[in-house]
Design an enzyme around this catalytic site. Structure first.
Site, short mmCIF file in Angstrom:
data_model
loop_
_atom_site.label_atom_id
_atom_site.label_comp_id
_atom_site.label_asym_id
_atom_site.label_seq_id
_atom_site.Cartn_x
_atom_site.Cartn_y
_atom_site.Cartn_z
N HIS A 130 58.06 61.99 19.91
CA HIS A 130 59.02 62.35 21.00
C HIS A 130 59.37 63.62 21.36
O HIS A 130 59.58 63.79 22.35
CB HIS A 130 60.27 61.54 20.28
CG HIS A 130 61.54 61.56 21.34
ND1 HIS A 130 62.53 62.66 21.06
CD2 HIS A 130 61.99 60.58 22.26
CE1 HIS A 130 63.36 62.44 22.13
NE2 HIS A 130 63.09 61.19 22.60
N ARG A 162 60.49 57.29 33.34
CA ARG A 162 61.17 56.71 31.99
C ARG A 162 62.75 56.26 32.29
O ARG A 162 63.32 57.17 31.94
CB ARG A 162 60.87 57.21 30.70
CG ARG A 162 59.55 57.67 30.59
CD ARG A 162 59.20 58.57 29.50
NE ARG A 162 58.08 59.19 29.38
CZ ARG A 162 57.57 60.26 29.61
NH1 ARG A 162 58.51 60.98 30.25
NH2 ARG A 162 56.39 60.86 29.66
N ARG A 172 59.33 53.11 35.55
CA ARG A 172 59.35 52.06 34.66
C ARG A 172 60.30 51.29 34.17
O ARG A 172 61.37 52.13 33.87
CB ARG A 172 58.51 52.64 33.30
CG ARG A 172 58.14 51.69 32.31
CD ARG A 172 57.56 52.55 31.17
NE ARG A 172 58.57 53.25 30.10
CZ ARG A 172 58.32 54.14 29.29
NH1 ARG A 172 56.94 54.32 28.89
NH2 ARG A 172 59.23 54.72 28.64
N GLU A 214 49.12 49.28 28.19
CA GLU A 214 49.17 50.11 27.06
C GLU A 214 48.88 49.17 25.81
O GLU A 214 48.98 49.73 24.70
CB GLU A 214 50.65 50.71 26.77
CG GLU A 214 51.85 49.83 27.30
CD GLU A 214 53.13 50.64 27.41
OE1 GLU A 214 53.22 51.83 27.02
OE2 GLU A 214 53.80 50.07 28.14
N GLY A 261 49.05 53.26 29.91
CA GLY A 261 49.53 54.24 29.43
C GLY A 261 48.87 54.77 28.11
O GLY A 261 48.83 54.00 27.06
N THR A 262 48.26 55.83 28.21
CA THR A 262 47.18 56.06 27.15
C THR A 262 47.81 56.58 25.74
O THR A 262 47.07 56.51 24.84
CB THR A 262 46.16 57.31 27.61
OG1 THR A 262 46.94 58.60 28.24
CG2 THR A 262 45.35 56.78 28.61
N ASN A 263 49.05 56.88 25.83
CA ASN A 263 49.76 57.36 24.45
C ASN A 263 49.83 56.03 23.57
O ASN A 263 49.31 55.98 22.48
CB ASN A 263 51.13 57.71 24.92
CG ASN A 263 51.28 59.21 25.46
OD1 ASN A 263 50.46 59.88 25.55
ND2 ASN A 263 52.63 59.50 25.88
N ASP A 264 50.56 55.08 24.05
CA ASP A 264 50.48 53.87 23.27
C ASP A 264 49.29 53.08 23.15
O ASP A 264 49.00 52.25 22.09
CB ASP A 264 51.45 52.74 23.88
CG ASP A 264 52.99 52.99 23.17
OD1 ASP A 264 53.22 53.92 22.60
OD2 ASP A 264 53.91 52.19 23.60
N CYS A 282 48.96 57.48 33.05
CA CYS A 282 50.36 57.95 32.95
C CYS A 282 50.66 58.62 31.81
O CYS A 282 51.76 58.96 31.22
CB CYS A 282 51.26 57.38 33.68
SG CYS A 282 51.66 55.79 32.75
#
Length: 497
Positions: A76, A183, A239, A366, A387-390, A452
């Site tokens: 975060h 977001r 989003r 994601e 959403g490549t983070n999740d 993103c």
């Protein structure tokens, strides 16, 4: 970004992950309230936390930099820090954090308490004792010229992730080609909205939730009007609400007591409700589209706010075409349900206002299942944004907040060539991207494809997306210049063989 002058001697008291570049000096504070108080007095401060949460947003805005004991490159603190251009060092586990006593201890035994001055170097990941001499950033005509050449050469779009008007203005200043991810949940942590949000969570009926959300509607509408006006003529992808609702509830006994008083409820009722909403794994729980399906009033309010803002912002400029993105999708039916609801709100707003507008609805891919079932999902969408983070987190079964504890060891031992949250994993996550892109385009040839996640600002990841035929990448505003330069270099390299 400001940088520590390389000519000065460094008194390093700790090291962590260089999560957001730039450097800053300030006095240590251990919570968001103290950071705000420090800013109100005109004093520069460094916010020190074990790890940050959405409740710390106000403190992060007030601080000059952020230092956390835990977390990785997509934690975060790291993601928000990069978005704000705020220097950030995370995962500084070489130091001991005692937040109860308000002390951090360096590996050499030196202790630093609230009010002590330190310098954070988010470019190197170092924590320095005292104030260090700085070099100021220089965005001169030479920089602008280089960026104009990059614009002429690039053949993949570069958008920015922007949650606030300030983020959007930064993105505009760096000539991003729109907002690829807004977001919306960060808009609800403002103190004037947080109590109303909590009141909505405690409402027992759909009608009760709608009544409370009516008070949030004008605030949300104003947020979107500002974003649309700053980005006039550029696409803005919003989003819908994503986090679990319990993130908006206080975790401390004092906070729960204050909430009980504010809502005029017995303390036992408040604590019982908070305990009932606690999840074993919030990242995999009731969040994203699952909230939109089970608590539809939130998405209905947001859709109305977006459409009313679209009409208002289009009065004095180019027509706005908002993009609405559904998070955490894993099934076609989820998209069908939300699309029907959003279409209904759009029809109602057009009728009430006597105005016409268009919008695009898409999905944030994601979950691995959404990538695999993209052929079913894409006919209901105008775009798929990965959403490549999740997606990385779920593909690896690896918490992006905890990975920093051992990731350097994994890279050193050759388990992974690079931190997969920092550089896109072409073999595993990349294959899911390629499968999702191919299946999505087979079912809907004209669909727009993008990423993103934080990988959008990484040159190697941009190369992968460009080769895979993606239309654009979206990254933190302050990473836009690097992304634009990388995109141009990739296009030129192709031309010269």
């Amino acid at each position: 970004h400001r940088q520590v002058d390389p000519r000065v001697k460094r008194d390093v008291i700790g090291r962590g992950i260089a999560a957001s570049p730039g450097a800053a000096t300030g006095r240590i504070v251990f919570n968001a309230n103290d950071a705000q108080a420090s800013a109100a007095r005109g004093e520069k401060c460094i916010l020190v936390r074990r790890e940050t949460s959405p409740e710390d947003i106000r403190g992060m805005h007030a601080a000059q930099a952020v230092l956390t004991e835990r977390g990785g490159i997509t934690s975060h603190a790291a993601v928000i820090g990069r978005g704000m251009g705020l220097p950030c060092v995370v995962g500084a586990s070489s130091m001991r954090f005692d937040l109860v006593k308000g002390v951090i201890t360096a590996p050499d035994g030196r202790m630093f308490k609230a009010g002590d001055e330190i310098t954070l170097d988010g470019t190197s990941g170092e924590v320095l004792c005292g104030a260090a001499d700085m070099l100021e950033p220089l965005l001169d005509a030479t920089f602008q010229k280089l960026m104009s050449w990059a614009e002429d050469a690039a053949d993949i779009g570069i958008r920015a992730n922007a949650d606030t008007p300030a983020d959007a203005q930064t993105a505009r200043n760096f000539d991003a080609q729109g907002i690829g991810l807004c977001r919306t949940e960060h808009m609800f942590f403002d103190p004037s909205r947080l109590t109303v949000m909590r009141e909505m969570i405690f409402a027992d009926t759909s009608e009760g939730r709608r009544a409370v959300l009516e008070r949030l509607l004008p605030m949300q509408r104003d947020d979107f009007i500002q974003l649309f006006r700053i980005m006039q003529g550029q696409p803005v992808c919003i989003r819908l609400f994503d986090p679990p609702l319990h993130e908006f509830l206080p975790s401390t006994r004092t906070g729960q007591r204050d909430l009980a008083e504010a809502l005029d409820l017995p303390l036992s009722n408040v604590t019982r409700r908070i305990e009932a909403m606690t999840e074993y794994n919030p990242m995999l729980g009731l969040r994203g589209v699952r909230l939109g399906v089970t608590v539809p009033e939130i998405y209905e309010m947001q859709a109305r706010a977006i459409f009313e803002a679209t009409i208002e912002a289009s009065r004095d400029g180019d027509p706005v075409v908002p993009e609405i993105m559904i998070p955490l999708v894993s099934a076609k039916r989820e998209v069908e349900l939300i699309k029907a609801s959003v279409d209904k709100i759009a029809t109602a707003v057009k009728s009430e206002r006597g105005a016409s507008f268009t919008y695009r609805l898409g999905v944030m891919v994601e979950t691995p299942r959404a990538a695999l079932r993209a052929g079913e999902i894409s006919p209901h969408c105008s775009f798929l944004s990965f959403g490549t983070n999740d997606l990385t987190q779920m593909t690896y079964g690896l918490s992006r907040d905890d990975a920093g504890r051992f990731m350097s060891t994994y890279v050193q031992q050759g388990v992974f060539p690079e931190d997969p949250f920092h550089m896109l994993d072409r073999d595993g996550v990349g294959e899911l991207l390629q499968l999702g892109a191919a299946r999505g385009r087979d079912a809907q040839p004209g669909i727009t494809l993008s990423i993103c996640g934080e990988h959008g600002g990484n040159p190697e990841s941009i190369a992968f997306c460009r080769a895979a035929g993606f239309d654009y990448v979206s990254c933190s505003p302050f990473r836009v210049p690097v992304a634009r330069l990388a995109a141009a270099q990739l296009a030129i390299a192709d031309k010269i063989g």
